[in-house]
Write a protein that holds these residues in place. Structure first.
Motif, PDB file in Angstrom:
ATOM      1  N   ASN A 131       0.817  -1.218   0.000  1.00 33.37           N
ATOM      2  CA  ASN A 131       0.000   0.000   0.000  1.00 33.37           C
ATOM      3  C   ASN A 131       0.844   1.258   0.000  1.00 33.37           C
ATOM      4  OD1 ASN A 131      -2.294  -1.321  -0.143  1.00 33.37           O
ATOM      5  ND2 ASN A 131      -2.976  -1.029   1.967  1.00 33.37           N
TER       6      ASN A 131
ATOM      7  N   TYR B 238       0.903   1.731  -3.803  1.00 36.45           N
ATOM      8  CA  TYR B 238      -0.381   1.979  -4.493  1.00 36.45           C
ATOM      9  C   TYR B 238      -1.471   1.148  -3.840  1.00 36.45           C
ATOM     10  CZ  TYR B 238       0.633  -2.544  -6.597  1.00 36.45           C
ATOM     11  OH  TYR B 238       0.924  -3.865  -6.761  1.00 36.45           O
ATOM     12  N   GLN B 239      -2.678   1.489  -4.197  1.00 37.43           N
ATOM     13  CA  GLN B 239      -3.817   0.688  -3.732  1.00 37.43           C
ATOM     14  C   GLN B 239      -4.379  -0.033  -4.949  1.00 37.43           C
ATOM     15  OE1 GLN B 239      -6.814   3.037  -1.888  1.00 37.43           O
ATOM     16  NE2 GLN B 239      -8.264   1.331  -1.926  1.00 37.43           N
TER      17      GLN B 239
ATOM     18  N   LYS C 275      -2.486   5.571  -7.187  1.00 44.83           N
ATOM     19  CA  LYS C 275      -1.224   5.972  -6.561  1.00 44.83           C
ATOM     20  C   LYS C 275      -1.509   7.031  -5.492  1.00 44.83           C
ATOM     21  CE  LYS C 275       1.826   5.301 -10.477  1.00 44.83           C
ATOM     22  NZ  LYS C 275       2.745   6.070 -11.313  1.00 44.83           N
ATOM     23  N   HIS C 276      -0.467   7.302  -4.694  1.00 48.20           N
ATOM     24  CA  HIS C 276      -0.664   8.257  -3.602  1.00 48.20           C
ATOM     25  C   HIS C 276      -0.896   9.666  -4.106  1.00 48.20           C
ATOM     26  CE1 HIS C 276      -0.229   5.367  -0.526  1.00 48.20           C
ATOM     27  NE2 HIS C 276       0.905   4.883  -1.078  1.00 48.20           N
ATOM     28  N   ASN C 277      -0.355   9.940  -5.277  1.00 52.09           N
ATOM     29  CA  ASN C 277      -0.599  11.291  -5.821  1.00 52.09           C
ATOM     30  C   ASN C 277      -1.989  11.393  -6.479  1.00 52.09           C
ATOM     31  OD1 ASN C 277      -0.349   9.831  -8.106  1.00 52.09           O
ATOM     32  ND2 ASN C 277       1.512  10.853  -8.854  1.00 52.09           N
TER      33      ASN C 277
END
Ligand code: ADP
Length: 814
Positions: A102, A105-106, A136-138
């Protein structure tokens, strides 16, 4: 999306897929130990069974790969990341290792079913492939394709997994676009087919051999067959008329050749025998190589429009014809541009044989008669101000100076609420105006005539009444005689008037027949002089007659009418010449014409009246006429009678007070032949005188006054008389009285005069009786009928005493 772009993406996708499979195979081979050596870039890795180098090799291979590779333990913790994964997720391996994935990414599965299947496959087959989305986190969403292989411990138990992850976002987008494009295409195709299949136009697609490869269902309405009937067939094999096939194929061929649109119009007769007019647009359809693959034909039925156009053309032609026949000129003026159009007939109404180019309102007004200009201008301005219409009649002056009438109609036409055009028609109304005027003139003359007639008929009544009174009161034979003469004169005048009137009406109705024969003109004229003599003498005129010698000039004429012509002219000369004047009557043959001239020293005729004196009811000076006792029909009679004889008559006069000359010309006969008649014979015969012992006469008339007056006259002439007033009575009295002569009216009650005559003739005692028909009708046909019924004579009422006297004298000779 364009086709090449789509193709490109598909190809790229296929290649990537191949490469991924290759990598997977390589990995599998390495893992199973069936590979001895590997070449990666410039390095050669030799594999020994001791796995010593195998790890090094594996990490090198993985490091070289462009796809992200992530290894995870059983708890999903990251145990390996290759450089591509570091780049893709923006995190170094050292940062990520030991963390759950995680941190990178999820993972989002596109469907739960996919996820379940993938998990099952991993445990069962040690691998799976899946399409997922990574968040993605962004916040970026990345579509990936993962090839997942199970990692096992030395016992073969799954204790982790290795994921080779490829970013397929680009491909995903491309695929989405392809799907969207395909959807759009499908939608468009559906729309197109909905349109084509429901359109009233016929759509057809034709191949290179002109065969129908598509035909829209509407064709069934035209050909009576479903559209499938047409497929694969050419116009010829469908049995279209050869001429149409030829034109159609030529047009289709042209589209193939020129690669551009064509149009073709044609007629088509449906099986129900309905003729339709069609216009087809032929459009080229291109193959990928740019050649024309097929031709799309879109045929529109314009029958209704064509019929409307035809009806319009017909009604326009009809209108043109009407305008032509009515001799109407038309014009229109564009008020915005000043542009004007005028028909040739319009120009003719203004006296131009050749069209005039420079018409304008000012030019038109210049043609209008000065006295009419004001109202014409006012009407035009009114029409423009109210956007209305105009209608007027006015006089126009032609270039040759003559004055004519026009009848003008028109209206203002608006466009966008503004007066835009003036449309007008104009017709030459001159002859109508003249006719109207002539009609008014004739009407006025008729009214005057009726007034005169009433006057003239009443005139003699007063003296007659007076004379009767004298006869009643005075026993003096002299006074009685004078009164009797007075009555005779007045009655003669009335009879003369009524005779003239009857003549005119019969001549105008074409009822007068001439009994023409060869006539010695000298004798006829002498008779006329005798007839007019009393009037000439009464007015103390001198008459000079310059007649040809007897038996020298002959005409083919009705003697009674000839005498009437000359005597009428003589009477006029006597009437319109102050007392004591001079009348010269001459007759001679000139250029095979018998020319009779009557010249007087009278009032004369003004020049403007000369052409009109022969018109019915025309009188130059009405006040004078009444005193002279005329009705204005004498000269009309003269002209008609002369014309019936093939001749002509004209009047000349230097003007008022200058006397008048009337000249009659009749075709002369050659003088050599023997005369066939002696027209004045009757009149020349000596006066019979009253019989002392006259014959027995039966007078039959349902008009009691007529019967009685005639019976009295006959009695005075020495006859024994009896009367009857209907047909039955007539037969009865005839049988008892056995008269020598029966004066028999024709229109009798109970039995007609003809029937009475037949009845008498059928009796032994009726054979020798002298039967005289008394009637108002003197036509040839009437005389023949009398003769057929057994009459000896036919007399026209009123009975002429002289003729009657002669008749009775004949009877006495029997
Ligand atoms: P009427 O004599 O009954 O009036 P006519 O038809 O005979 O009718 O003549 C028409 C008109 O022509 C007359 O009223 C008269 O004005 C004119 N007219 C005819 N004959 C003569 C003439 N000899 N001299 C002058 N005027 C004449």
């Amino acid at each position: 999306m364009t086709a090449p772009k789509e193709q490109e993406l598909l190809a790229e996708n296929a290649e990537l897929r191949l490469r991924l499979e290759e990598a997977q195979e390589t990995l599998d081979a390495i893992r199973s130990g069936s590979v001895d050596a590997l070449v990666v870039g410039d390095d050669v890795y030799t594999l020994d069974r001791a796995h010593a180098t195998s790890n090094k090799l594996r990490s090198d291979v993985l490091a070289q790969m462009e796809d992200a590779v992530i290894g995870m333990d059983r708890e999903d913790r990251i145990i390996y990341m290759n450089p591509a994964a570091e780049r893709q997720y923006g995190m170094t391996a050292s940062q990520a290792l030991g963390n759950e994935r995680n941190v990178l990414y999820q993972e989002i599965w596109l469907s739960t079913a996919d996820q379940v299947e993938a998990t099952e496959s991993l445990h069962k087959n040690g691998a799976y492939r899946a399409r997922t989305m990574q968040l993605k986190h962004n916040g970026q969403e990345v579509h990936v394709e993962s090839a997942v292989t199970a990692l096992r411990d030395h016992l073969g138990e799954v204790n982790g997994r290795l994921e080779v992850i490829r970013d397929v976002s680009e491909r995903h987008r491309a695929e989405a676009e392809i799907r969207h494009a395909q959807l759009t295409i499908t939608q468009r195709e559906r729309q197109f087919s909905t349109l084509v299949e429901n359109s009233p136009d016929i759509f057809a697609r034709l191949d290179r051999q002109y065969r129908h490869i598509y035909v829209s269902p509407v064709i069934e309405r035209y050909g009576g067959q479903p559209s499938c009937h047409y497929l694969g067939k050419t116009c010829e094999s469908l049995g279209m008329p050869p001429e149409l096939c030829e034109r159609w194929n030529a047009a289709v061929e042209e589209v193939f050749q020129t690669r551009s649109d064509r149009s073709i119009s044609f007629k088509f007769t449906t099986p129900a025998n309905d003729e339709r007019f069609l216009e087809a647009r032929l459009i080229p359809e291109f193959a990928e190589d740019g050649s024309v693959e097929s031709v799309l034909a879109i045929a529109t039925d314009f029958t209704d429009r064509e019929r409307m156009d035809a009806a319009l053309r017909e009604s326009q032609a009809r209108l043109r014809l009407t305008i032509e026949a009515a001799r109407i000129g038309d014009w229109d003026l564009d008020l915005r541009t000043g542009e004007a159009r005028h028909s040739a007939r319009h120009d003719q109404c203004f006296g131009y044989a050749e069209p005039r180019a420079d018409w304008s309102f000012e030019v038109f007004m210049a043609h209008v008669h000065p006295d009419d200009r004001e109202f014409v201008e006012r009407l035009f301005h009114q029409a423009v101000a109210t956007n209305g219409e105009w209608h007027f009649e006015c006089r126009v002056i032609w270039p040759n100076g003559s004055v004519h009438w026009i009848d003008a109609h028109g209206s203002i036409h608006q466009e966008g609420g503004q007066p835009a055009r003036m449309l007008g028609i104009v017709a030459d109304a001159t002859s109508r105006k003249l006719a109207e005027r002539a009609l008014l003139d004739a009407d006025r003359r008729k009214d005057e005539f009726l007034a005169t007639l009433a006057h003239e008929l009443r005139n003699p009544l007063a003296p007659i009444r007076n004379a009767l009174e004298i006869m009643r009161l005075s026993k003096e034979p002299q006074a009685q005689e004078k009164a009797r003469h007075m009555i005779e004169r007045q009655v003669w005048q009335m009879v003369h008037l009524v005779d003239d009137l009857m003549d005119v009406s019969r001549i105008t109705q074409g009822k007068v027949e001439l009994r023409r024969e060869r006539i010695d003109i000298a004798v006829a004229i002498q008779n006329a002089i005798d007839t007019s003599r009393p009037l000439i003498d009464a007015r103390h005129h001198t008459l000079e007659a310059r007649l040809p010698a007897p038996q020298t000039v002959f005409v083919y004429a009705d003697v009674t009418r000839l005498i009437q012509i000359v005597s009428n002219l003589l009477n006029n000369a006597a009437k319109y010449t102050p007392e004591g004047g001079r009348i010269v009557l001459s007759a001679q043959e000139k250029d095979r014409q018998a020319v009779i001239t009557i010249q007087d020293t009278g009032t004369g005729i003004p020049a403007e009246m000369l052409p009109r004196v022969f018109d019915m009811f025309t009188q130059v000076d009405r006040a004078l006429e009444r005193s002279q006792g005329g009705l204005g029909i004498g000269l009309a009679l003269v002209r008609k009678l002369v014309e019936m004889h093939g001749g002509s008559v004209q009047a000349k006069s230097p003007g008022l007070g200058g006397g008048s000359t009337f000249e009659v010309q009749l075709p002369a006969l050659a003088s050599a032949s023997t005369p066939e008649s002696r027209p004045s014979e009757d009149r020349d015969s000596p006066q019979a005188g009253h019989a002392q012992i006259g014959p027995n006469v039966l007078v039959v008339d349902d008009n009691v006054d007529s019967a009685e007056s005639l019976a009295t006259m006959l009695a005075l002439m020495g006859c024994q008389t009896q009367m009857a007033h209907d047909g039955m009575e007539a037969v009865k009295v005839a049988q008892s009285f056995l008269p020598d002569v029966v004066m028999l009216d024709i229109g009798l009650p109970l039995l007609t005069g003809h029937e009475v005559a037949r009845h008498i003739r059928a009796q032994p005692w009726g054979q020798t009786m002298l039967l005289v028909a008394l009637t108002g009708w003197g036509q040839e046909e009437d005389r023949r009928k009398s003769q057929d019924a057994g009459f000896n004579h036919h007399m026209v009422k009123p009975v002429d005493l002289e003729t009657l006297d002669k008749l009775l004298a004949q009877r006495k000779l029997h």
